[in-house]
Design an enzyme around this catalytic site. Structure first.
Site, short mmCIF file in Angstrom:
data_model
loop_
_atom_site.label_atom_id
_atom_site.label_comp_id
_atom_site.label_asym_id
_atom_site.label_seq_id
_atom_site.Cartn_x
_atom_site.Cartn_y
_atom_site.Cartn_z
N VAL A 111 -1.42 -1.84 21.80
CA VAL A 111 -1.84 -3.22 21.55
C VAL A 111 -0.59 -4.07 21.38
CG1 VAL A 111 -3.17 -4.76 20.06
CG2 VAL A 111 -3.94 -2.40 20.41
N LEU B 76 0.80 -1.22 0.00
CA LEU B 76 0.00 0.00 0.00
C LEU B 76 0.84 1.28 0.00
CD1 LEU B 76 -2.84 -1.06 2.48
CD2 LEU B 76 -2.97 -0.90 -0.01
N LYS C 23 -0.51 9.42 11.07
CA LYS C 23 -1.78 8.95 11.61
C LYS C 23 -2.74 10.12 11.86
CE LYS C 23 -2.57 5.15 12.73
NZ LYS C 23 -3.18 4.02 11.97
N TYR D 252 5.41 9.00 12.55
CA TYR D 252 4.23 8.17 12.84
C TYR D 252 3.04 9.04 13.27
CZ TYR D 252 1.13 4.92 15.20
OH TYR D 252 0.03 4.21 15.61
#
Length: 273
Positions: free
Chosen positions: A205, A83, A176, A172
């Site tokens: 996570v 992607l 985002k 990052y």
């Protein structure tokens, strides 16, 4: 730590019957499906009767996830796609059947300080391509079909987007935040046309994405299965967002102590620069 995890991240209520009504027989495009949250969500949605199109770069692992969904009685096809490559994204779009639900889960995490990145323009370029440009392109391309089918878009974002950005995470955080702002800006137009759009602001996570950062071994974190259930609940409720119960208070407190946070960040950078 497990007790603290349970306090910070209560398990969401999720009815199997309601999830099946929400996704059963519907075509779901899930990016970042080969590991972690994506793998757990693919298995969960497959059991609920969704017809899955699983997208990721790692073809072998993606095929294994697809096989696991099918072995459990679900429907899935694997489409290997990088992607970060605009041409590959366009080829993916051209090959897609009509899609009812897009779950934008693919993401690139990078922790590298500014001075270590000055000779590495790819740190920003690749991160922006995967975390912002590709999902925005997918939503744009699928938008007319989602409108016609009363579809849905769910973005998997990070809770720390609503908190002060820490040093070392510039590429990052910016990438985002870019897609988060983009989706929030187009959401009213999507909703007005019958397309639900929601964002899961997930806390840490425990996936392979965070493995390189040793400090994360000692802090509370969700499991991929728990995160998958949070995303599935958004699919059921069609709400605008999900965030941990404590995030609103943390964001308000961080705004109040912003000057202190900035001084602490400078002190940290001096020690670790």
């Amino acid at each position: 730590m497990p007790l603290l995890d349970r306090i910070l991240f209560p398990r969401p209520r999720l009815s199997d019957a309601r999830l099946r009504r929400a996704v059963g027989g519907r075509t779901v495009l899930l990016t970042g499906a080969s590991f972690g949250i994506g793998e757990a969500l693919a298995l969960l949605l497959g059991r609920a009767g969704a017809a899955l199109i699983l997208v990721a770069r790692t073809a072998d692992k993606l095929d294994a996830v697809c096989d696991a969904v099918v072995a459990a009685g679900g429907q899935a096809m694997a489409v290997a796609c990088d992607l970060t490559d605009p041409a590959a994204v366009e080829a993916l779009i051209a090959a897609l059947p009509p899609v009812d639900i897009l779950v934008s889960n693919a993401g690139k995490s990078i922790r590298r300080g500014f001075w270590a990145s000055t000779g590495r323009p790819q740190d920003v370029g690749r991160t922006i391509a995967l975390n912002y440009t590709a999902p925005a392109r997918l939503v744009s391309a699928l938008g007319p079909g989602l409108r016609d089918r009363g579809g849905q878009v769910v973005s998997v974002a990070a809770a720390n987007l609503l908190l002060p950005p820490p040093p070392g995470w510039a590429a990052y955080q910016a990438s985002k935040a870019a897609f988060d702002q983009w989706l929030r800006a187009v959401r009213p137009e999507l909703v007005a046309a019958g397309v639900a759009a929601g964002t899961a602001y997930l806390p840490l996570v425990r996936t392979r994405m965070i493995a390189p950062t040793a400090a994360y071994d000692r802090v509370p974190a969700m499991t991929p299965d728990h995160a998958a259930r949070v995303i599935a609940r958004l699919l059921v409720t069609r709400r605008a967002y999900w965030r941990p119960w404590w995030l609103f208070g943390a964001a308000a407190a961080s705004a109040a102590i912003r000057p202190l946070w900035e001084r602490v960040s400078v002190a940290w950078a001096k020690r670790h620069g």
